[in-house]
Design a protein around this motif. Structure first.
Motif, PDB file in Angstrom:
ATOM      1  N   VAL A 617       0.556  -0.863   0.005  1.00 43.19           N
ATOM      2  CA  VAL A 617      -0.069   0.047  -0.091  1.00 43.19           C
ATOM      3  C   VAL A 617       0.762   1.330   0.082  1.00 43.19           C
ATOM      4  O   VAL A 617       0.980   2.079  -0.822  1.00 43.19           O
ATOM      5  N   LEU A 618       2.020   1.716   0.902  1.00 36.81           N
ATOM      6  CA  LEU A 618       2.294   2.318   1.161  1.00 36.81           C
ATOM      7  C   LEU A 618       4.081   2.897   0.103  1.00 36.81           C
ATOM      8  O   LEU A 618       4.632   3.750  -0.071  1.00 36.81           O
ATOM      9  N   GLY A 619       4.346   1.018   0.076  1.00 43.29           N
ATOM     10  CA  GLY A 619       5.593   1.160  -0.430  1.00 43.29           C
ATOM     11  C   GLY A 619       7.226   0.894   0.438  1.00 43.29           C
ATOM     12  O   GLY A 619       6.609   0.677   1.624  1.00 43.29           O
ATOM     13  N   PRO A 620       7.763   0.013  -0.215  1.00 44.58           N
ATOM     14  CA  PRO A 620       8.802  -0.211   0.898  1.00 44.58           C
ATOM     15  C   PRO A 620       9.791   0.750   1.529  1.00 44.58           C
ATOM     16  O   PRO A 620      10.517   0.369   2.490  1.00 44.58           O
ATOM     17  N   ASP A 621       9.739   2.235   1.065  1.00 45.41           N
ATOM     18  CA  ASP A 621      10.553   2.995   1.428  1.00 45.41           C
ATOM     19  C   ASP A 621       9.385   4.590   2.536  1.00 45.41           C
ATOM     20  O   ASP A 621      10.168   5.411   2.767  1.00 45.41           O
ATOM     21  N   HIS A 622       8.699   3.899   2.139  1.00 45.66           N
ATOM     22  CA  HIS A 622       7.677   4.625   3.540  1.00 45.66           C
ATOM     23  C   HIS A 622       7.789   4.723   5.098  1.00 45.66           C
ATOM     24  O   HIS A 622       8.169   4.063   5.430  1.00 45.66           O
ATOM     25  N   PRO A 623       7.998   6.407   5.607  1.00 46.61           N
ATOM     26  CA  PRO A 623       8.470   6.139   6.599  1.00 46.61           C
ATOM     27  C   PRO A 623       7.660   4.715   8.043  1.00 46.61           C
ATOM     28  O   PRO A 623       8.148   3.795   8.523  1.00 46.61           O
ATOM     29  N   ASN A 624       6.405   4.375   7.317  1.00 42.08           N
ATOM     30  CA  ASN A 624       5.200   3.804   8.620  1.00 42.08           C
ATOM     31  C   ASN A 624       6.170   2.315   7.803  1.00 42.08           C
ATOM     32  O   ASN A 624       6.365   1.283   8.760  1.00 42.08           O
ATOM     33  N   THR A 625       6.491   2.385   7.003  1.00 43.44           N
ATOM     34  CA  THR A 625       6.826   0.888   6.746  1.00 43.44           C
ATOM     35  C   THR A 625       8.549   0.467   6.898  1.00 43.44           C
ATOM     36  O   THR A 625       8.273  -0.353   7.065  1.00 43.44           O
ATOM     37  N   LEU A 626       8.734   1.374   7.438  1.00 38.72           N
ATOM     38  CA  LEU A 626      10.520   1.650   7.573  1.00 38.72           C
ATOM     39  C   LEU A 626      10.485   1.065   9.090  1.00 38.72           C
ATOM     40  O   LEU A 626      11.169   0.206   9.928  1.00 38.72           O
ATOM     41  N   ASN A 627       9.083   2.276   9.564  1.00 43.37           N
ATOM     42  CA  ASN A 627       8.748   2.058  11.303  1.00 43.37           C
ATOM     43  C   ASN A 627       8.538   0.123  11.748  1.00 43.37           C
ATOM     44  O   ASN A 627       8.833  -0.254  12.907  1.00 43.37           O
ATOM     45  N   THR A 628       7.553  -0.040  10.484  1.00 39.55           N
ATOM     46  CA  THR A 628       7.156  -1.626  11.675  1.00 39.55           C
ATOM     47  C   THR A 628       8.523  -2.729  11.342  1.00 39.55           C
ATOM     48  O   THR A 628       7.922  -3.337  12.138  1.00 39.55           O
ATOM     49  N   ARG A 629       9.440  -2.664  10.375  1.00 38.36           N
ATOM     50  CA  ARG A 629      10.352  -3.423   9.748  1.00 38.36           C
ATOM     51  C   ARG A 629      11.094  -3.415  11.365  1.00 38.36           C
ATOM     52  O   ARG A 629      12.039  -4.258  11.414  1.00 38.36           O
ATOM     53  N   ALA A 630      11.367  -1.792  11.801  1.00 42.36           N
ATOM     54  CA  ALA A 630      12.609  -1.815  13.150  1.00 42.36           C
ATOM     55  C   ALA A 630      11.652  -2.427  14.378  1.00 42.36           C
ATOM     56  O   ALA A 630      11.963  -3.443  14.801  1.00 42.36           O
ATOM     57  N   ASN A 631      10.300  -2.835  14.813  1.00 41.85           N
ATOM     58  CA  ASN A 631       9.171  -3.357  15.325  1.00 41.85           C
ATOM     59  C   ASN A 631       9.739  -4.546  15.329  1.00 41.85           C
ATOM     60  O   ASN A 631       9.525  -5.007  16.113  1.00 41.85           O
ATOM     61  N   LEU A 632       8.809  -4.921  14.300  1.00 46.91           N
ATOM     62  CA  LEU A 632       9.259  -6.360  13.666  1.00 46.91           C
ATOM     63  C   LEU A 632      10.810  -7.397  14.032  1.00 46.91           C
ATOM     64  O   LEU A 632      11.215  -7.411  15.263  1.00 46.91           O
ATOM     65  N   ALA A 633      11.814  -6.123  14.557  1.00 47.65           N
ATOM     66  CA  ALA A 633      13.167  -6.610  14.487  1.00 47.65           C
ATOM     67  C   ALA A 633      13.298  -6.998  16.116  1.00 47.65           C
ATOM     68  O   ALA A 633      13.510  -7.300  16.635  1.00 47.65           O
ATOM     69  N   ARG A 634      12.386  -5.050  16.294  1.00 46.96           N
ATOM     70  CA  ARG A 634      12.170  -5.548  17.980  1.00 46.96           C
ATOM     71  C   ARG A 634      12.021  -6.266  18.822  1.00 46.96           C
ATOM     72  O   ARG A 634      12.584  -7.062  19.836  1.00 46.96           O
ATOM     73  N   TRP A 635      10.320  -6.630  18.291  1.00 47.78           N
ATOM     74  CA  TRP A 635       9.842  -7.864  19.181  1.00 47.78           C
ATOM     75  C   TRP A 635      10.420  -9.357  18.242  1.00 47.78           C
ATOM     76  O   TRP A 635      10.143 -10.354  19.538  1.00 47.78           O
ATOM     77  N   ARG A 636      11.506  -9.140  18.175  1.00 49.37           N
ATOM     78  CA  ARG A 636      11.716 -10.799  17.641  1.00 49.37           C
ATOM     79  C   ARG A 636      12.721 -10.595  18.937  1.00 49.37           C
ATOM     80  O   ARG A 636      13.178 -11.852  19.198  1.00 49.37           O
ATOM     81  N   GLY A 637      13.654  -9.729  18.830  1.00 50.29           N
ATOM     82  CA  GLY A 637      14.695 -10.074  20.028  1.00 50.29           C
ATOM     83  C   GLY A 637      13.619 -10.259  21.010  1.00 50.29           C
ATOM     84  O   GLY A 637      14.054 -11.079  22.029  1.00 50.29           O
ATOM     85  N   HIS A 638      12.830  -9.518  21.276  1.00 51.18           N
ATOM     86  CA  HIS A 638      12.076  -9.661  22.502  1.00 51.18           C
ATOM     87  C   HIS A 638      11.199 -10.601  23.047  1.00 51.18           C
ATOM     88  O   HIS A 638      11.220 -11.769  24.293  1.00 51.18           O
ATOM     89  N   ALA A 639      11.325 -11.848  22.264  1.00 51.19           N
ATOM     90  CA  ALA A 639      10.599 -13.086  21.934  1.00 51.19           C
ATOM     91  C   ALA A 639      11.418 -14.111  21.688  1.00 51.19           C
ATOM     92  O   ALA A 639      11.862 -15.464  21.645  1.00 51.19           O
ATOM     93  N   GLY A 640      13.150 -13.408  21.511  1.00 54.06           N
ATOM     94  CA  GLY A 640      13.923 -14.506  22.148  1.00 54.06           C
ATOM     95  C   GLY A 640      15.172 -14.822  21.222  1.00 54.06           C
ATOM     96  O   GLY A 640      16.193 -15.429  21.208  1.00 54.06           O
ATOM     97  N   ASP A 641      14.838 -13.986  20.401  1.00 51.45           N
ATOM     98  CA  ASP A 641      16.139 -13.910  18.852  1.00 51.45           C
ATOM     99  C   ASP A 641      17.167 -12.668  18.751  1.00 51.45           C
ATOM    100  O   ASP A 641      16.946 -11.466  18.042  1.00 51.45           O
ATOM    101  N   PRO A 642      17.690 -12.673  19.739  1.00 51.37           N
ATOM    102  CA  PRO A 642      18.640 -11.103  19.693  1.00 51.37           C
ATOM    103  C   PRO A 642      19.675 -11.168  18.879  1.00 51.37           C
ATOM    104  O   PRO A 642      19.523  -9.754  18.066  1.00 51.37           O
ATOM    105  N   VAL A 643      20.120 -12.755  18.220  1.00 46.11           N
ATOM    106  CA  VAL A 643      21.164 -12.302  17.168  1.00 46.11           C
ATOM    107  C   VAL A 643      20.150 -12.292  15.829  1.00 46.11           C
ATOM    108  O   VAL A 643      20.809 -10.912  15.252  1.00 46.11           O
ATOM    109  N   GLY A 644      18.893 -12.736  15.849  1.00 43.17           N
ATOM    110  CA  GLY A 644      18.564 -12.108  14.249  1.00 43.17           C
ATOM    111  C   GLY A 644      17.718 -10.698  14.487  1.00 43.17           C
ATOM    112  O   GLY A 644      17.626 -10.004  13.400  1.00 43.17           O
TER     113      GLY A 644
END
Length: 810
Positions: A617-644
């Motif tokens: 909908v917004l494109g890969p470089d839209h700020p909301n898309t980038l923010n969601t990628r950052a949130n996904l990485a963050r919660w991946r760490g909280h889910a037990g995968d700090p290396v990922g």
């Protein structure tokens, strides 16, 4: 004419003649078929003085520019030489009223009194007056009178070029460089030329010439002038220590304005404070605050406003014609201390210029129009500053505004506001441009605040509030947003959408300032009004429900926040559709609150499901898309995968750097999370080093007191401790706590957290007594702020019990 002391007895005569000036003509040249024999004979006795010089100002001030003329001319330009030889001519340039004539008069009188010149000529006027004055002077000096003034003018130039007499020619208030074409006095060892002008054209420069740019008085000079001018009635100075200094400051230290203000005060027996009161009254025109006609001091020929009126007209006639006037009108409602050049090339301003000039106008035309204003010294262009490129004297602004009819002033204010809004960057934080634009909005509000509320609140008013919040200036943000809400209520009414928006910003500020409970209360009241005024499915109502759900979760009611987001998402899917940006934002926020509620795996899965829809909908470089990628990485760490999480955050950071740049707040935040997950992936030393680098950039971009900078200091101290330096961590948290209490207040959640962290690292550093005392303080503060049933006080109590058994958590 005021002649000063006569050094030489038996002076033949002092002939009052017209304007004088000149250009170099060598003896023996032919002009118009008339042979000018040279050298011409001298027909008058020396010393000789011609022309009418003005009187010396009653309270004349010796200024920083005075020695510069002598250094250039009397010493052959030794102090400031020209590339092509000694300086023989000085052009004294500056805004009308800065005291150019008085400076040159002082210089000329000192030379005359010291007997350092044999011929002193003072003149001014148009080219015709200069030519006729030259011809008359040539007749006096040579005894030969030409029927053609042009021939007489050339005869004078020949005489000046060949005479052994020492001469000084002053040409006061030259209106156009073209008036001197072919008429500059010659560069000779015994000659001096001084020209005063408001013009700033390159044509005024030339061989053996230097330009001196004269500004306003220094504060000390202005103080000396006012005290001297009012010396006869010292009671007018007033008892207020800031009276004289304040008056000088409010008149912009302009010599002409100070002189006319002093005369006005003397005529009406007004103190400095009383005059300042009249000056502050925006209903009074500048022209009403100076003496009338014959009452002008020091034989002034015109008031401040009239002094500039010809400059306004001449600037408007310069090519591109018709643009200087409306450009100055726009500048008159903005910040005198600096306006970005982009404001004047914004589409809204170009449309205003096109309507005034009745032709198409480009950005290049607008820049050239600014150049016309600079050439008449009405503005200053600073090539070294992008954010404060255009500067203008505050009294020039006021005189310009006084000349605008009410309807034109209203249009100018709105257009200037449109332009400021146009050039305002999406994120400005503590950058210079943000501060400058906020200053320009303050000036707009002072020039015509009512026009910013007609028919609705101008969007720039809300943009300034966001800018203040992003800058981290919490107290200033609070005061501004409350004023904005009060004004909106008064002008637009309680239920106007802009008034509701102003209330929304106040509620948001409370949350960001560390009062989530107050934010929840404010948004609950707001939601009731939005439902009543706009209805349940209005997009603005749905946004208020989003904010309410967020702050409920942030306050500690995570289940309530999650439930509110689930209800909101269902309504947004129905009312807005699955691909609406607000619907996608609600999905993002619901995933976040799930993670905070302890379901990190569920949050990760929700982000993984959301990301493809955002890309589509917004494109890969839209700020909301980038923010969601950052949130996904963050919660991946909280889910037990700090290396990922670390690897994913590195990829996101690379894209943030490419799309938004190194200094964008989101880029800095991503670096924060990357360093955080480096530490949790087993490299606390590397994390501490990364935070040290990040802190240096946060200090540079945002400043030491920005909340984000304080956050980075928190994590730097945290990872120092986990890298083995518990004492260093305790010391860092102690310093951080003091700064957070000062900047954020003692009840802000970050300050409360820092107090607990200080106790924790004091404990790790073997300072058990200090840690116990700080824990008692932390518990008391948390109980006072949150109450006994909030999770934070309960956690502190639990930790105290664990610590008493020696089983402290990591």
């Amino acid at each position: 004419m005021s002649q000063g002391p006569e050094r030489h007895a038996g002076s033949a005569r002092n002939v009052v003649r017209g304007a004088v000036s000149g250009g170099v003509v060598q003896a023996g040249t032919v002009e118009g078929g008339v042979h000018l024999h040279g050298p011409s004979r001298q027909a008058v006795a020396l010393p000789y003085r011609a022309g009418i010089a003005p009187p010396r100002a009653v309270a004349f001030q010796h200024r920083v520019y005075s020695p510069l003329l002598a250094e250039m001319l009397d010493r052959g330009g030794a102090a400031v030489p020209c590339a092509d030889g000694p300086v023989r001519a000085c052009v004294v340039s500056g805004l009308g009223g800065v005291g150019k004539t008085q400076l040159v008069l002082d210089y000329a009188e000192r030379l005359w009194a010291a007997g350092e010149v044999d011929v002193w000529v003072w003149g001014a006027g148009s080219r015709e007056a200069i030519v006729s004055g030259y011809a008359r002077l040539a007749a006096d000096l040579t005894g030969i009178e030409d029927h053609d003034p042009e021939h007489g003018a050339q005869r004078l130039l020949e005489w000046l070029a060949t005479t052994t007499a020492r001469w000084l020619v002053v040409i006061d208030d030259v209106q156009s460089p073209g008036d001197l074409r072919g008429l500059w006095p010659p560069a000779t060892a015994g000659g001096r030329v001084v020209v005063t002008t408001r013009r700033h054209d390159a044509a005024l420069r030339g061989p053996a010439r230097r330009v001196i740019e004269v500004g306003v008085f220094t504060p000390e000079e202005a103080d000396g002038y006012l005290r001297g001018a009012l010396a006869g009635q010292p009671q007018l100075l007033g008892g207020d220590s800031d009276g004289v200094a304040g008056l000088a400051r409010e008149l912009g230290y302009l010599p002409l304005a100070l002189a006319q203000a002093a005369a006005y005060m003397l005529d009406r027996n007004l103190t400095c404070a009383a005059y300042r009161g009249r000056l502050a009254d925006r209903r009074r025109r500048l022209a009403t605050l100076v003496p009338e006609g014959e009452g002008l001091p020091d034989e002034h020929r015109a008031t401040v406003a009239v002094t500039w009126s010809l400059s306004f007209e001449r600037a408007d006639r310069l090519a591109p014609a018709g643009l200087a006037g409306p450009l100055l009108a726009v500048a008159s409602v903005l910040d005198a201390n600096g306006i970005p050049c982009g404001v004047f090339t914004a589409p809204e301003v170009l449309a205003l210029l096109a309507a005034a000039a009745r032709r198409e106008v480009s950005g290049e035309d607008a820049v050239d129009g600014l150049g016309c204003l600079q050439r008449l010294s009405l503005i200053t262009l600073d090539p070294d500053s992008r954010s404060r490129r255009v500067r203008v004297h505050a009294l020039v602004q006021r005189a310009t505004r006084d000349s605008l009819p009410p309807d034109r002033l209203a249009v100018t204010v709105r257009v200037a506001a449109d332009a400021v809004s146009r050039v305002w960057p999406d994120i400005d934080g503590k950058t210079a441009v943000g501060q400058v634009l906020r200053g320009n909005l303050d000036a707009l509000a002072e020039a015509g605040s009512q026009h910013l509320w007609e028919p609705d609140a101008h969007p720039v008013l809300f943009r300034a509030g966001r800018s203040l919040r992003e800058s981290g200036a919490l107290a200033q943000t609070r005061d501004y947003l409350h004023r904005l809400h009060t004004t909106a209520t008064e002008r637009l009414g309680r239920d106007h959408p802009d008034t509701l928006l102003a209330r929304t910003n106040v509620a948001l500020w409370r949350g960001y300032a560390g009062d989530p409970t107050g934010a929840v209360t404010a948004f609950e009241a707001l939601l009731a009004d939005y439902l009543r005024v706009l209805g349940r499915d209005h997009p603005d109502t749905l946004i208020i429900r989003d904010y309410l759900a967020y702050w409920r979760g942030h306050f500690g009611d995570l289940p309530g926040g999650a439930a509110a987001y689930e209800e909101l998402l269902a309504d947004e899917l129905r009312a807005l559709g699955p691909d609406h940006p607000d619907t996608l934002t609600a999905r993002n926020n619901l995933a976040t609150i799930r993670g905070k509620a302890g379901d990190a795996a569920g949050a990760t899965a929700a982000y993984e499901e959301l990301l493809p829809d955002l890309v589509r909908v917004l494109g890969p470089d839209h700020p909301n898309t980038l923010n969601t990628r950052a949130n996904l990485a963050r919660w991946r760490g909280h889910a037990g995968d700090p290396v990922g999480a670390t690897a994913a955050m590195e990829e996101v950071l690379a894209d943030y750097l490419r799309v938004m740049g190194a200094d964008h707040p989101n880029t800095l935040t991503t670096r924060h999370y990357l360093a955080y997950w480096h530490g949790h992936a087993g490299d606390p030393t590397g994390a501490a080093a990364a935070y040290e680098e990040l802190l240096a950039d946060e200090l540079r971009v945002l400043g030491p007191d920005h909340p984000d900078t304080l956050t980075i200091r928190h994590y730097l101290a945290y990872w120092r401790g986990h890298a083995g330096d518990a004492a260093g961590a305790a010391a860092a948290f102690e310093e951080l706590l003091a700064d957070e209490v000062r900047v954020l207040g003692p009840d802000h959640p970050d300050a409360l957290t820092a107090r607990c962290c200080l106790a924790y690292w004091q404990e790790r550093a073997r300072d058990r007594a200090g840690a116990a005392a700080v824990y008692e303080e932390a518990l008391a503060e948390r109980l006072r702020v949150f109450g006994p049933d909030h999770p934070d006080p309960l956690r502190i109590r639990a930790y105290r019990r664990e610590r008493s058994t020696g089983d402290a958590p990591a």
